[in-house]
Design an enzyme around this catalytic site. Structure first.
Site, PDB file in Angstrom:
ATOM      1  N   LYS A  64       0.855  -1.195   0.000  1.00  0.00           N
ATOM      2  CA  LYS A  64       0.000   0.000   0.000  1.00  0.00           C
ATOM      3  C   LYS A  64       0.884   1.236   0.000  1.00  0.00           C
ATOM      4  CE  LYS A  64      -4.466  -0.148   0.465  1.00  0.00           C
ATOM      5  NZ  LYS A  64      -5.299  -0.721  -0.615  1.00  0.00           N
ATOM      6  N   THR A  83      -3.280  -5.783   0.275  1.00  0.00           N
ATOM      7  CA  THR A  83      -2.751  -4.432   0.548  1.00  0.00           C
ATOM      8  C   THR A  83      -3.657  -3.721   1.540  1.00  0.00           C
ATOM      9  OG1 THR A  83      -3.943  -3.381  -1.294  1.00  0.00           O
ATOM     10  CG2 THR A  83      -1.747  -4.307  -1.762  1.00  0.00           C
ATOM     11  N   ASP A  84      -4.925  -4.096   1.544  1.00  0.00           N
ATOM     12  CA  ASP A  84      -5.839  -3.491   2.522  1.00  0.00           C
ATOM     13  C   ASP A  84      -5.445  -3.912   3.940  1.00  0.00           C
ATOM     14  OD1 ASP A  84      -8.738  -3.669   4.092  1.00  0.00           O
ATOM     15  OD2 ASP A  84      -8.470  -1.934   2.773  1.00  0.00           O
ATOM     16  N   PHE A 119      31.427  30.878 -10.054  1.00  0.00           N
ATOM     17  CA  PHE A 119      31.637  29.740 -10.949  1.00  0.00           C
ATOM     18  C   PHE A 119      32.532  30.213 -12.080  1.00  0.00           C
ATOM     19  CE2 PHE A 119      31.170  25.538 -12.154  1.00  0.00           C
ATOM     20  CZ  PHE A 119      30.850  25.404 -13.490  1.00  0.00           C
ATOM     21  N   ARG A 147      27.436  35.517  -7.795  1.00  0.00           N
ATOM     22  CA  ARG A 147      26.150  35.140  -8.384  1.00  0.00           C
ATOM     23  C   ARG A 147      25.176  34.748  -7.287  1.00  0.00           C
ATOM     24  NH1 ARG A 147      26.890  28.947 -10.945  1.00  0.00           N
ATOM     25  NH2 ARG A 147      27.414  27.969  -8.958  1.00  0.00           N
ATOM     26  N   VAL A 150      28.607  24.369  -6.976  1.00  0.00           N
ATOM     27  CA  VAL A 150      27.699  23.516  -6.208  1.00  0.00           C
ATOM     28  C   VAL A 150      28.449  22.245  -5.804  1.00  0.00           C
ATOM     29  CG1 VAL A 150      25.563  22.180  -6.291  1.00  0.00           C
ATOM     30  CG2 VAL A 150      25.665  24.449  -7.340  1.00  0.00           C
ATOM     31  N   ASN A 172      20.407  23.335  -9.524  1.00  0.00           N
ATOM     32  CA  ASN A 172      20.909  24.714  -9.505  1.00  0.00           C
ATOM     33  C   ASN A 172      19.787  25.564 -10.087  1.00  0.00           C
ATOM     34  OD1 ASN A 172      22.395  27.009  -9.485  1.00  0.00           O
ATOM     35  ND2 ASN A 172      24.193  26.151 -10.542  1.00  0.00           N
ATOM     36  N   HIS A 211      18.601  28.576 -11.357  1.00  0.00           N
ATOM     37  CA  HIS A 211      19.321  29.763 -11.833  1.00  0.00           C
ATOM     38  C   HIS A 211      18.505  31.052 -11.717  1.00  0.00           C
ATOM     39  CE1 HIS A 211      22.199  26.910 -13.414  1.00  0.00           C
ATOM     40  NE2 HIS A 211      21.262  26.314 -14.119  1.00  0.00           N
TER      41      HIS A 211
HETATM   42  O1  LIG Z   1      27.967  25.304  -9.586  1.00  0.00           O
HETATM   43  C1  LIG Z   1      27.865  25.073 -10.797  1.00  0.00           C
HETATM   44  N1  LIG Z   1      28.298  23.882 -11.276  1.00  0.00           N
HETATM   45  C2  LIG Z   1      28.245  23.547 -12.598  1.00  0.00           C
HETATM   46  O2  LIG Z   1      28.660  22.446 -12.975  1.00  0.00           O
HETATM   47  C3  LIG Z   1      27.700  24.523 -13.486  1.00  0.00           C
HETATM   48  N2  LIG Z   1      27.505  24.558 -14.840  1.00  0.00           N
HETATM   49  N3  LIG Z   1      26.947  25.745 -15.145  1.00  0.00           N
HETATM   50  N4  LIG Z   1      26.813  26.474 -14.005  1.00  0.00           N
HETATM   51  C4  LIG Z   1      27.267  25.741 -12.966  1.00  0.00           C
HETATM   52  N5  LIG Z   1      27.349  26.008 -11.629  1.00  0.00           N
END
Ligand SMILES: O=c1[nH]c(=O)c2nn[nH]c2[nH]1
Length: 292
Positions: free
Chosen positions: A10, A55-56, A156, A173, A224, A251, A253
């Site tokens: 369930k 499942t009940d 970045f 950014r 990231v 990410n 944007h």
């Molecule tokens: O943090 C990031 N990692 C990436 O791989 C990436 N590619 N474009 N922008 C990005 N920013």
């Protein structure tokens, strides 16, 4: 052809538990998915339903066990619930119990925590995936849907530059993501071992959330990738009973908008103030870090 895999049960079983300690009440709201594996192939291959725990009945069992067992930490409830099916039905060999815990935070009224009032302060979820087998219990805990944003402190640059590249390098950014963090526990031999670790589950969740916030906020992120790796390392250190930590971070944007076409308005680079949040496409960065 042959049956190569099978599990059934369930899903979307919504369970709410109210517990009273004198005048102070606590509430727990869960969505449970419980799928069983075992000697059930005849129900698929020759329409023999004799091995099928309906499942009940699985749904009924979830309510009964929510009454009998503690529902917190959800890692322990998932383990005990799964173990019930193995104890009760010899032909069932695996119980997969996935639980989402929804957020009810205690309301503060006139500066005081209210005894029986709560509010949904965010979409973030605490989840668990427990695989209870006759050889042991594997548990994955997660923090999901935690939306965060920083307005600077993210960079970045230094990435591949070729005939496919248009992205401008940046040392400042906006960074926003929806945190999906998972930590996998070392296999527990049985429910008793999970019970012994009961306090570790809440601590790990709180530590993972704190580490995520602090690292996200304080690091001048080069990417990231680099930032999530640091989060994983710290969570592994904070929770010694874990075997690995994984993150999956979209990410989300926020693009700069060039407004120079309008009377030469400067709105890019150091002059950027107005941005266009993007619904998609979005980056998606994943990693798993394992204790060596
Ligand atoms: O943090 C990031 N990692 C990436 O791989 C990436 N590619 N474009 N922008 C990005 N920013």
């Amino acid at each position: 052809p042959r049956l190569s895999a099978a599990r059934y049960g369930k899903d979307n079983v919504r369970v709410f538990k109210r517990e009273k300690d004198g005048d102070v009440e606590t509430v727990t709201e869960l969505t449970v998915c419980c799928l069983l594996e075992g000697k059930i192939e005849e129900s698929y291959t020759v329409a023999d339903n004799s091995p099928v725990v309906a499942t009940d009945s699985i749904k009924n069992t979830i309510f009964i066990k929510a009454k009998e067992y503690p529902v917190n930490p959800i890692e322990l409830f998932a383990s005990m619930l799964g173990q019930h099916f193995l104890d009760k039905y010899p032909h069932i060999t695996v119980a997969n119990v996935d639980i989402i815990k929804h957020k009810w935070s205690r309301m503060v009224v006139d500066g005081k925590p209210h005894p029986h009032s709560f509010h949904r302060d965010g979409d973030e979820k605490r989840t668990v995936e427990a695989r209870v087998t006759r050889e042991g219990i594997d548990i994955k805990s997660s923090l999901k849907n935690l939306l965060v944003l920083k307005s600077t402190g993210s960079m970045f640059y230094g990435y591949v530059q070729d005939e496919f590249t248009t992205l401008k390098e940046t040392w400042d950014r906006i960074l926003s993501t929806d945190v999906d963090a998972t930590w996998a526990w070392k296999t527990f031999p049985n429910v008793a071992a999970v019970t012994e670790q009961a306090a570790a589950f809440d601590k790990a969740f709180d530590d993972a959330r704190t580490i995520t916030f602090k690292t996200f906020a304080e690091e001048n992120s080069p990417s990231v990738q680099a930032t999530m790796y640091k989060m994983c390392e710290q969570i592994l250190d904070a929770a010694p009973a874990t075997a690995s930590v994984s993150y999956a971070l979209p990410n989300k944007h926020y693009f700069e908008v060039d407004l120079a076409w309008h009377k030469g308005v400067q709105n890019t680079g150091k002059d950027a103030e107005v941005y266009a949040p993007q619904s998609g496409p979005n980056g998606l960065i994943k990693c798993e870090v394992t204790r060596d």
